[in-house]
Design an enzyme around this catalytic site. Structure first.
Site, PDB file in Angstrom:
ATOM      1  N   GLY A  43       0.800  -1.314  -0.145  1.00 20.29           N
ATOM      2  CA  GLY A  43      -0.074   0.005   0.148  1.00 20.29           C
ATOM      3  C   GLY A  43       0.630   1.225  -0.105  1.00 20.29           C
ATOM      4  O   GLY A  43       1.900   1.579  -0.899  1.00 20.29           O
ATOM      5  N   TYR A  99     -11.280   3.476  15.875  1.00 22.11           N
ATOM      6  CA  TYR A  99     -10.425   3.835  14.845  1.00 22.11           C
ATOM      7  C   TYR A  99     -10.262   5.198  14.738  1.00 22.11           C
ATOM      8  O   TYR A  99      -9.129   5.824  14.636  1.00 22.11           O
ATOM      9  CB  TYR A  99     -10.721   3.114  13.563  1.00 22.11           C
ATOM     10  CG  TYR A  99      -9.740   3.823  12.249  1.00 22.11           C
ATOM     11  CD1 TYR A  99      -8.433   3.290  12.337  1.00 22.11           C
ATOM     12  CD2 TYR A  99     -10.265   4.633  11.354  1.00 22.11           C
ATOM     13  CE1 TYR A  99      -7.754   3.503  11.378  1.00 22.11           C
ATOM     14  CE2 TYR A  99      -9.588   4.962  10.198  1.00 22.11           C
ATOM     15  CZ  TYR A  99      -8.075   4.358  10.244  1.00 22.11           C
ATOM     16  OH  TYR A  99      -7.286   4.769   9.337  1.00 22.11           O
TER      17      TYR A  99
END
Length: 349
Positions: free
Chosen positions: A107, A252
């Protein structure tokens, strides 16, 4: 090319090393002692004078007292960098400098490693997955366009002892860390009321505590070497600025809001330190990476639901974020990039 001329060369070894940073920047440089106590530096016909004594003989545009070879090199670079007519711009000043990138195996981390190495940096990719980074390093070695290099260190960002070992190895093997890209991150789906506390702790250790440990170790590395400049770049998220529609990623969001706070805390604390260290944050929206797949690997139906949210949006790519990292690094030393928020066109959350 760099040309160094000495009358008393033993006192100026460090200055030679520091001024060597200008190599490939274009202009020629000479250094020499004028008389007993005056150091004259000429950069592309631009004369700079530094006194080497406490009772300086001032003539011409003297730049003040310097008392050690280390300070000579630092002052030369500092003075020349401040001149708007000196062509030392972009990524040239980071050539052969060490960049540490966490979460390097895929990524955004992998794309950043490739781009920084291609632009002449010595990149240390940190991840638990050794094979992916080593394969990428081999590809870069074979590339005709890569002017830097990539090496790998296996570490778990959530473990402090791994990170201490990482920075000790970087100091011993590479000389230290000049640029840090805090990219490693993870998410844990679940309710804030009924969520798994152990998973929360691991996420906070990776996203927040590990980031802080790496940042502080980088500052210590730069200051111990009296480096001329350093850079810390935190890869955050729009979830560190607004509550998104992903209602099962509440913790998160908490971790990314903490990253936004940490970025500002470091920026303020570093303002008065001895080495100029800039801190920037990049906060992307939806990026086409493995993040969502890893997030919902035990709930593939949720991954499909996420995809249905955005059927007509062209997502950002890892390369988009890597180019933004490059933009921060290539910005002039006096410019502080605080936060870049970027979303795919059409993403409203």
């Amino acid at each position: 090319m760099v040309s160094l001329v000495y009358c008393e060369s033993s006192a100026l070894d460090h200055a030679a090393t520091e001024v060597g940073l200008f190599d490939n920047a274009g202009p020629s440089i000479s250094i020499e002692i004028s008389g007993k106590n005056l150091l004259e530096v000429t950069v592309s016909k631009m004369a700079l004078l530094f006194s080497l004594s406490r009772n300086p003989v001032i003539r011409g545009p003297a730049r003040g007292l310097v008392t050690s070879p280390q300070e000579i090199g630092s002052r030369v670079i500092e003075t020349v960098k401040s001149r708007s007519d000196f062509p030392w711009k972009g990524m040239v000043r980071w050539k052969n400098k060490v960049a540490l990138v966490t979460g390097a195996s895929e990524g955004i981390g992998a794309a950043t490693c490739r781009l920084l190495a291609t632009n002449g940096m010595i990149v240390l990719g940190v991840s638990r997955n050794t094979s992916k980074v080593e394969k990428m390093a081999a590809e870069l070695r074979r590339s005709a366009t890569c002017t830097g290099r990539l090496s790998h260190f296996s570490a778990d960002v959530s473990k402090e002892e791994d990170l201490r070992s990482l920075f000790m190895w970087a100091a011993r093997t590479l000389g230290g860390v000049d640029v840090l890209v805090n990219n490693a991150g993870m998410g844990v789906p679940g309710s804030i009321i009924n969520g798994d506390v152990c998973s929360w702790r691991r996420m906070m250790d990776v996203n927040v505590v590990g980031l802080a440990v790496c940042s502080s170790e980088t500052v210590r590395s730069l200051e111990s070497r009296r480096a001329l400049e350093g850079y810390i770049i935190n890869i955050c998220s729009v979830a560190g600025h607004v509550m998104t529609s992903f209602d099962d990623l509440q913790m998160y969001h908490v971790s990314k809001y903490a990253v936004t706070a940490l970025t500002e805390v470091y920026r303020r604390e570093l303002k008065s330190r001895s080495v100029p260290i800039r801190v920037s944050q990049i906060s992307p929206g939806l990026v086409r990476t493995e993040f969502v797949r890893n997030l919902y690997k035990e709930h593939p139906q949720k991954e499909e639901k996420v995809a249905r949210y955005f059927p007509d949006i062209k997502l950002l790519t890892s390369e988009d974020i890597a180019q933004t990292v490059l933009y921060c690094l290539a910005s002039p030393p006096h410019m502080q990039v605080h936060d870049i928020i970027m979303r795919p066109r059409g993403q409203l959350i």
